[in-house]
Scaffold this motif. Structure first.
Motif, mmCIF file in Angstrom:
data_model
loop_
_atom_site.group_PDB
_atom_site.id
_atom_site.type_symbol
_atom_site.label_atom_id
_atom_site.label_comp_id
_atom_site.label_asym_id
_atom_site.label_seq_id
_atom_site.Cartn_x
_atom_site.Cartn_y
_atom_site.Cartn_z
ATOM 1 N N SER A 156 25.356 8.106 -21.672
ATOM 2 C CA SER A 156 24.175 9.412 -20.980
ATOM 3 C C SER A 156 23.034 9.314 -20.714
ATOM 4 O O SER A 156 22.179 8.356 -21.870
ATOM 5 C CB SER A 156 24.870 10.801 -21.491
ATOM 6 N N GLN A 157 21.561 10.060 -20.363
ATOM 7 C CA GLN A 157 20.766 10.403 -20.214
ATOM 8 C C GLN A 157 19.862 10.530 -21.155
ATOM 9 O O GLN A 157 19.490 9.462 -22.423
ATOM 10 C CB GLN A 157 19.674 11.018 -19.449
ATOM 11 N N PRO A 158 20.667 11.703 -22.335
ATOM 12 C CA PRO A 158 20.208 12.150 -24.447
ATOM 13 C C PRO A 158 20.859 11.134 -24.486
ATOM 14 O O PRO A 158 19.823 10.684 -25.592
ATOM 15 C CB PRO A 158 21.510 13.229 -23.886
ATOM 16 N N PHE A 159 21.492 10.061 -24.665
ATOM 17 C CA PHE A 159 22.138 9.028 -25.442
ATOM 18 C C PHE A 159 21.143 7.418 -25.156
ATOM 19 O O PHE A 159 20.711 7.680 -26.875
ATOM 20 C CB PHE A 159 22.957 7.695 -24.990
ATOM 21 N N TRP A 160 20.650 7.538 -23.959
ATOM 22 C CA TRP A 160 19.248 6.933 -24.077
ATOM 23 C C TRP A 160 18.343 7.027 -24.477
ATOM 24 O O TRP A 160 17.306 6.473 -25.047
ATOM 25 C CB TRP A 160 19.097 6.119 -22.280
ATOM 26 N N SER A 161 17.873 8.195 -24.792
ATOM 27 C CA SER A 161 16.755 8.855 -24.931
ATOM 28 C C SER A 161 16.706 8.190 -26.910
ATOM 29 O O SER A 161 15.420 7.928 -27.409
ATOM 30 C CB SER A 161 16.539 10.585 -24.913
ATOM 31 N N THR A 162 17.955 9.165 -27.123
ATOM 32 C CA THR A 162 18.104 8.862 -29.016
ATOM 33 C C THR A 162 17.462 8.049 -29.280
ATOM 34 O O THR A 162 16.765 7.094 -29.815
ATOM 35 C CB THR A 162 19.405 9.575 -29.118
ATOM 36 N N THR A 163 18.295 7.068 -28.724
ATOM 37 C CA THR A 163 18.071 5.614 -28.696
ATOM 38 C C THR A 163 17.177 4.623 -28.709
ATOM 39 O O THR A 163 16.555 4.287 -30.006
ATOM 40 C CB THR A 163 19.753 4.986 -28.241
ATOM 41 N N LEU A 164 16.354 5.405 -27.710
ATOM 42 C CA LEU A 164 15.609 4.694 -27.664
ATOM 43 C C LEU A 164 14.010 5.136 -28.317
ATOM 44 O O LEU A 164 13.331 4.217 -28.777
ATOM 45 C CB LEU A 164 14.551 4.977 -26.083
ATOM 46 N N ILE A 165 14.119 5.939 -28.651
ATOM 47 C CA ILE A 165 13.579 7.312 -30.013
ATOM 48 C C ILE A 165 13.672 5.906 -31.320
ATOM 49 O O ILE A 165 12.878 5.815 -31.938
ATOM 50 C CB ILE A 165 13.149 8.155 -29.696
ATOM 51 N N LEU A 166 15.008 6.185 -31.488
ATOM 52 C CA LEU A 166 15.245 5.663 -32.750
ATOM 53 C C LEU A 166 14.631 3.968 -32.514
ATOM 54 O O LEU A 166 14.246 3.697 -33.758
ATOM 55 C CB LEU A 166 16.591 5.562 -33.473
ATOM 56 N N PHE A 167 14.908 3.165 -31.342
ATOM 57 C CA PHE A 167 14.851 2.071 -32.344
ATOM 58 C C PHE A 167 13.300 1.822 -31.766
ATOM 59 O O PHE A 167 13.048 0.743 -32.945
ATOM 60 C CB PHE A 167 15.839 0.762 -30.894
ATOM 61 N N GLY A 168 12.743 1.948 -31.201
ATOM 62 C CA GLY A 168 11.181 2.176 -30.883
ATOM 63 C C GLY A 168 10.649 3.152 -32.387
ATOM 64 O O GLY A 168 9.395 2.023 -33.330
ATOM 65 N N ALA A 169 10.986 3.922 -33.219
ATOM 66 C CA ALA A 169 10.323 4.343 -33.956
ATOM 67 C C ALA A 169 11.264 3.390 -35.544
ATOM 68 O O ALA A 169 9.805 2.817 -36.631
ATOM 69 C CB ALA A 169 10.846 5.184 -34.832
ATOM 70 N N GLY A 170 12.383 3.044 -35.305
ATOM 71 C CA GLY A 170 12.357 1.799 -35.928
ATOM 72 C C GLY A 170 11.147 0.643 -35.691
ATOM 73 O O GLY A 170 10.779 -0.762 -37.132
ATOM 74 N N ARG A 171 11.155 0.018 -34.679
ATOM 75 C CA ARG A 171 10.421 -1.251 -35.059
ATOM 76 C C ARG A 171 9.158 -0.743 -34.802
ATOM 77 O O ARG A 171 8.196 -1.840 -35.949
ATOM 78 C CB ARG A 171 10.616 -1.941 -33.065
ATOM 79 N N LEU A 172 8.147 0.397 -34.674
ATOM 80 C CA LEU A 172 7.160 0.400 -35.655
ATOM 81 C C LEU A 172 7.134 0.481 -36.887
ATOM 82 O O LEU A 172 6.292 0.162 -37.355
ATOM 83 C CB LEU A 172 6.975 1.854 -35.306
ATOM 84 N N THR A 173 8.696 0.533 -37.609
ATOM 85 C CA THR A 173 8.492 0.814 -39.261
ATOM 86 C C THR A 173 8.320 -0.021 -39.671
ATOM 87 O O THR A 173 7.280 -0.805 -40.461
ATOM 88 C CB THR A 173 9.367 1.465 -39.760
ATOM 89 N N ILE A 174 9.159 -1.019 -39.244
ATOM 90 C CA ILE A 174 9.469 -2.851 -39.679
ATOM 91 C C ILE A 174 7.537 -3.195 -39.290
ATOM 92 O O ILE A 174 6.910 -3.838 -40.201
ATOM 93 C CB ILE A 174 10.013 -3.900 -38.428
#
Length: 152
Positions: free
Chosen positions: A57-75
């Motif tokens: 669903s769109q909310p799942f994509w939204s959450t996943t993209l935000i968490l993944f983007g933040a994780g990649r920025l942290t790395i």
């Protein structure tokens, strides 16, 4: 004060060579934010998002993209400020390719700007994988030489 100088100097030395990785991470984060800010974007019946909606669903994509983007920025921040992490950088770029592929395939039927842009980001992250793995090999070779006394 010396700690901040060390972080600033190391971060500055690592930021520009990894600029494409930083940009890709920010774009993934921004895509997640956009899906949150525009909750009706991926409505059922639109051809552009059907493939992505078949996965989640769109909310799942939204959450996943935000968490993944933040994780990649942290790395990337850790890589630039404290210690080298090319293996994690390569993994993050590889996993980002899943998102770019889903977006590209979702927009392939309309063959418009979004399709071409997603293909461009996919290609750039493929290059980021190769660059990070080259850095990983350099670091691994250096570690091997240190632990074997210069004999590989």
């Amino acid at each position: 004060m010396m700690v901040f100088t060390h972080i600033r100097d190391n971060f500055a030395a690592a930021f520009f060579p990894r600029l494409s990785e930083w940009l890709a991470a920010f774009v993934v984060l921004a895509l997640g934010w956009m899906l949150t800010a525009n909750p009706a974007l991926m409505v059922a019946g639109k051809t552009d998002y059907q493939l992505m909606l078949m996965i989640a669903s769109q909310p799942f994509w939204s959450t996943t993209l935000i968490l993944f983007g933040a994780g990649r920025l942290t790395i990337l921040l850790i890589n630039g400020a404290w210690r080298r992490s090319p293996h994690l950088r390569a993994l993050a770029a590889f996993l980002s390719c899943f998102f770019w592929t889903q977006i590209a395939l979702s927009f392939a039927p309309t063959f418009g700007f979004a399709f071409i842009l997603a293909c461009g980001w996919l290609g750039m992250d493929m290059i980021n994988i190769m660059r990070a793995m080259r850095d990983a090999r350099t670091i691994d070779d250096t570690y091997t030489r240190r632990t074997t006394g210069g004999h590989a």
